[in-house]
Design an enzyme around this catalytic site. Structure first.
Site, PDB file in Angstrom:
ATOM      1  N   LYS A 116      33.532 -19.647 -11.009  1.00 39.86           N
ATOM      2  CA  LYS A 116      32.950 -18.327 -10.727  1.00 39.86           C
ATOM      3  C   LYS A 116      31.424 -18.436 -10.745  1.00 39.86           C
ATOM      4  O   LYS A 116      30.854 -19.049 -11.638  1.00 39.86           O
ATOM      5  CB  LYS A 116      33.422 -17.286 -11.735  1.00 39.86           C
ATOM      6  CG  LYS A 116      32.799 -15.905 -11.505  1.00 39.86           C
ATOM      7  CD  LYS A 116      33.495 -14.814 -12.296  1.00 39.86           C
ATOM      8  CE  LYS A 116      33.081 -14.714 -13.729  1.00 39.86           C
ATOM      9  NZ  LYS A 116      31.634 -14.488 -13.966  1.00 39.86           N
ATOM     10  N   GLU A 186      31.496  -5.910 -11.778  1.00 42.93           N
ATOM     11  CA  GLU A 186      31.246  -5.547 -13.172  1.00 42.93           C
ATOM     12  C   GLU A 186      30.344  -4.330 -13.272  1.00 42.93           C
ATOM     13  O   GLU A 186      29.245  -4.301 -12.702  1.00 42.93           O
ATOM     14  CB  GLU A 186      30.609  -6.740 -13.917  1.00 42.93           C
ATOM     15  CG  GLU A 186      30.350  -6.421 -15.385  1.00 42.93           C
ATOM     16  CD  GLU A 186      30.074  -7.649 -16.247  1.00 42.93           C
ATOM     17  OE1 GLU A 186      30.210  -8.789 -15.765  1.00 42.93           O
ATOM     18  OE2 GLU A 186      29.726  -7.447 -17.425  1.00 42.93           O
TER      19      GLU A 186
HETATM   20  O1  KIV Z   1      31.539 -14.270 -18.809  1.00 44.58           O
HETATM   21  C1  KIV Z   1      32.384 -13.346 -18.714  1.00 44.58           C
HETATM   22  O2  KIV Z   1      33.139 -13.054 -19.635  1.00 44.58           O
HETATM   23  C2  KIV Z   1      32.442 -12.614 -17.452  1.00 44.58           C
HETATM   24  C3  KIV Z   1      33.325 -11.403 -17.416  1.00 44.58           C
HETATM   25  C4  KIV Z   1      32.707 -10.298 -18.141  1.00 44.58           C
HETATM   26  C5  KIV Z   1      33.677 -11.055 -16.039  1.00 44.58           C
HETATM   27  O3  KIV Z   1      31.801 -12.975 -16.532  1.00 44.58           O
END
Ligand code: KIV
Length: 297
Positions: A116, A186
């Site tokens: 991600k 988010e």
């Molecule tokens: O790092 C994380 O936990 C996140 C979530 C809040 C989506 O990116």
């Protein structure tokens, strides 16, 4: 029976079937074993590890080595959920080559199924496109992107004004164009998240983005009631701090009250073995003394 681990295509299938996908953050082996007992579809090894597990006040200090370590632990503790690992701050922003290399580490060393990345700058979009082309699935992240906390001036909801909404919609267009299959939204207004979910082909993974996203992600410490402060968008499904705190207090009380450990928690021998050992040591000691006497003479 071999259990098949979920892959990125769960997002596409579930979106078509209007079935919700669940995701929770997780950072270590023992918690991962618990998540694996449930029907939760996917795990995010978030760079929130820096805040939840290491006590930093932002995600910025988290390193690639820390992300790889956590990812490996979670992979070892699970059999079923899709594993998505966060690219931490400055693991992909400085150069395209570093971004490719670090994403590869999370997949090859960490064992993640996807990575991600936050945002949709031209450089990030180019990197995402190349990662996908090289077989590394990417989850995007828009709205309140915590790695930009200094730019936002705090952890604030995004996409509330026309300019912010336009910027988010443009980012979504770019994600769709380069083949992103899923993106975290988010802390953006529920109406905007719903609009994005209905308009774009990728799956939306909401957190603080209302009830209408294709999937939902929450931080495990919020779900289990282990956080110091629960954000508005989260819910404690158990009061973990009280439950675990009580267990630890009971442990302390039991030891100090001498009710634990008991004979049942112990291994046992015939006390004669101890007196035999003492006799043996006495004999050994006496013979050593005799030897010394001999040397003295
Ligand atoms: O790092 C994380 O936990 C996140 C979530 C809040 C989506 O990116």
């Amino acid at each position: 029976m071999t259990v098949k681990r979920n892959t990125m295509d769960i997002f596409e299938k579930a979106k078509k079937e209007r079935r919700k996908i669940t995701m929770v953050t997780c950072y270590d082996y023992s918690m991962a074993r618990i998540v694996d007992q449930t029907s939760i579809d996917s795990i995010l090894i978030g760079d929130s590890v820096g805040m939840t597990m290491h006590g930093y006040d932002s995600t910025l200090p988290v390193t690639m080595d820390e992300m790889v370590l956590s990812t490996k632990a979670v992979v070892r503790g699970t059999t079923k959920p899709l594993i998505v690992a966060d690219m931490p701050f400055m693991s992909y922003q400085a150069s395209f080559e570093e971004g490719m290399h670090n994403a590869g580490r999370l997949i090859a060393e960490g064992g993640a199924n996807a990575v991600k990345l936050e945002g949709a700058t031209p450089a990030t979009l180019m990197l995402i496109k190349e990662l996908i082309a090289h077989g590394i699935p990417v989850v995007g992240h828009l709205g309140l992107t915590p790695q930009s906390v200094n730019e936002f001036g705090g952890f604030k909801a995004q996409g509330k004004e026309m300019e912010g909404v336009a910027e988010l919609l443009a980012a979504c267009e770019h994600y769709a164009d380069i083949g992103v299959k899923a993106a975290v939204l988010e802390c953006i207004p529920a109406e905007l998240a719903k609009h994005i979910t209905l308009t774009f082909p990728f799956s939306t993974i909401g957190i603080g983005a209302g009830p209408d996203c294709d999937a939902e992600v929450q931080v495990i410490h919020d779900v289990l009631g282990l956080s110091d402060r629960t954000p508005k968008h989260a819910h404690n499904f158990v009061d973990g701090k009280s439950v675990l705190g009580k267990a630890l207090q009971d442990y302390d009380d039991a030891i100090k009250g001498k009710t634990f450990p008991t004979a049942d928690n112990s291994v046992h021998i015939d006390p004669k073995v101890i007196s035999d050992a003492e006799d043996y040591l006495d004999g050994l000691y006496d013979s050593l003394m005799d030897d010394n006497d001999f040397l003295d003479n």
